[in-house]
Design an enzyme around this catalytic site. Sequence first.
Site, PDB file in Angstrom:
ATOM      1  CG  ASP A   1      -2.305   0.535   0.926  1.00 36.95           C
ATOM      2  OD1 ASP A   1      -2.399   1.768   0.772  1.00 36.95           O
ATOM      3  OD2 ASP A   1      -3.280  -0.232   0.853  1.00 36.95           O
TER       4      ASP A   1
ATOM      5  CG  ASP B   1      -4.959   3.386  18.306  1.00 29.18           C
ATOM      6  OD1 ASP B   1      -4.480   3.830  19.370  1.00 29.18           O
ATOM      7  OD2 ASP B   1      -6.112   3.652  17.918  1.00 29.18           O
TER       8      ASP B   1
ATOM      9  CG  HIS C   1      -5.566   3.559   0.788  1.00 29.63           C
ATOM     10  ND1 HIS C   1      -5.187   2.235   0.696  1.00 29.63           N
ATOM     11  CD2 HIS C   1      -6.848   3.615   0.314  1.00 29.63           C
ATOM     12  CE1 HIS C   1      -6.193   1.523   0.178  1.00 29.63           C
ATOM     13  NE2 HIS C   1      -7.211   2.336  -0.054  1.00 29.63           N
TER      14      HIS C   1
ATOM     15  CG  ASN D   1     -14.316   1.259  -4.252  1.00 30.50           C
ATOM     16  OD1 ASN D   1     -14.617   0.176  -3.761  1.00 30.50           O
ATOM     17  ND2 ASN D   1     -13.337   1.993  -3.793  1.00 30.50           N
TER      18      ASN D   1
ATOM     19  CB  ALA E   1     -10.119  -8.576  -6.774  1.00 25.83           C
TER      20      ALA E   1
ATOM     21  CE1 TYR F   1      -5.082 -11.910 -13.441  1.00 23.13           C
ATOM     22  CE2 TYR F   1      -3.916 -10.850 -11.636  1.00 23.13           C
ATOM     23  CZ  TYR F   1      -4.187 -10.955 -12.986  1.00 23.13           C
ATOM     24  OH  TYR F   1      -3.565 -10.121 -13.879  1.00 23.13           O
TER      25      TYR F   1
ATOM     26  CB  THR G   1      -6.951 -12.941  -5.152  1.00 29.15           C
ATOM     27  OG1 THR G   1      -8.108 -12.694  -5.953  1.00 29.15           O
ATOM     28  CG2 THR G   1      -5.698 -12.653  -5.958  1.00 29.15           C
TER      29      THR G   1
ATOM     30  CB  SER H   1      -9.578  -0.114   0.209  1.00 24.41           C
ATOM     31  OG  SER H   1      -9.044   0.081  -1.062  1.00 24.41           O
TER      32      SER H   1
END
Length: 376
Positions: free
Chosen positions: A129, A138, A162, A253, A264, A266, A269, A316
């Site tokens: 990312d 955190d 992100h 999206n 995604a 494939y 995954t 995401s």
Amino acid sequence: MDIATLLHWLQQAATERPAAQCIIRFRSGSYYRRFLYRLSKAASASGLSDVYRPLPIIRGICCRLPNDVELGTATGPIWIEKDCKISVSPSLKKYASFENGVQWGVKQIKAPQAWSITTGHRIKIGVIDTGIDFGHPDLQHSLLRGINLLNRSKLPHDDNGHGTHIAGTIAAVGGIHGMTGVAPRSLIAPVKAFDRNGSAYVSDIILGIDWCVRNGMNIINMSFGMKTRSKALLSAVNNAYNSGVIIIASSGNDGKLRSVDYPARYPQTISVGATNRQRKVASFSNRGAYIDIYAPGDKIPSAWLRGQYNEMSGTSMATSHVSGAVALLLSLYPGLSPGEIKAIMKRSMQPLKNSKTRRNVGELDISRMLQAAKQR
């Protein structure tokens, strides 16, 4: 095509502008090693070392070639394709007031009910990312060093937000003053492949996958996508899958019924769509036959830059919930293969509310998932 021709192209691209950024893959390991040997000798003699990067997981290199070289075709022992741009899945972002504790998405997938038996202890998740906020209170107990593929001399600091948001949902440990992620004792390795604009090349992603495999990641979170199919990216995903790494990817999206972003799409995954608080498919989420599972992705609060929090919506965010859930599962059953994990998830999903999607697709439910794993 012979090695001499390839070396000539590289030398030509180094001195001419413009040149196209490409990925070259080799059919055989011996031919690839022979080419790298010849290339390293030529590079030291003629200053070519800055114009290519090895991509060992796919037996290839990333480089620039003259614009007149034909791309997208197989030429003898090699394949050449354009090194396309890829983006973190565009997400709807809103600064919002933050309530301490367990966020609604983490509750909806029933993560807290599992914490008495599993917290994802020591499961390693590579988050490819924009990097991470290493100073976020955190996340400080959840981080490995990771790698910055854009500048290897620096830590993978997040200059976008992100990646920090994704990591927070997976593994935040904020106590009474912060937030708690799905798998609070899992470990995040930030792999910075995306720049401050959330943009990367396919070759950066391949390098990230290679790093994750070599450094023993159990899971790779891929909250990004593109519309075009890359055989080089598929090769890297397939090699990681065959190494036992679970790859979880966002579907995109665009709100489309039969369209899912790569990687995604494939089959190697786990492809994730997004739901809202009503357990309905979120309006922005892609959906349809290529989705393996849905998870909360609408108005998700999580960690942000400079120790802050932010609310985002997108597949995401749904993907990070699933990565955390897989960490909980793997901590209990470390021998599970990627194929077995996908089958367990699909067998234990919660039906969606008022959904027109097919019946064999549903929302992540960790309690049911762990029960299904126990009964397998």
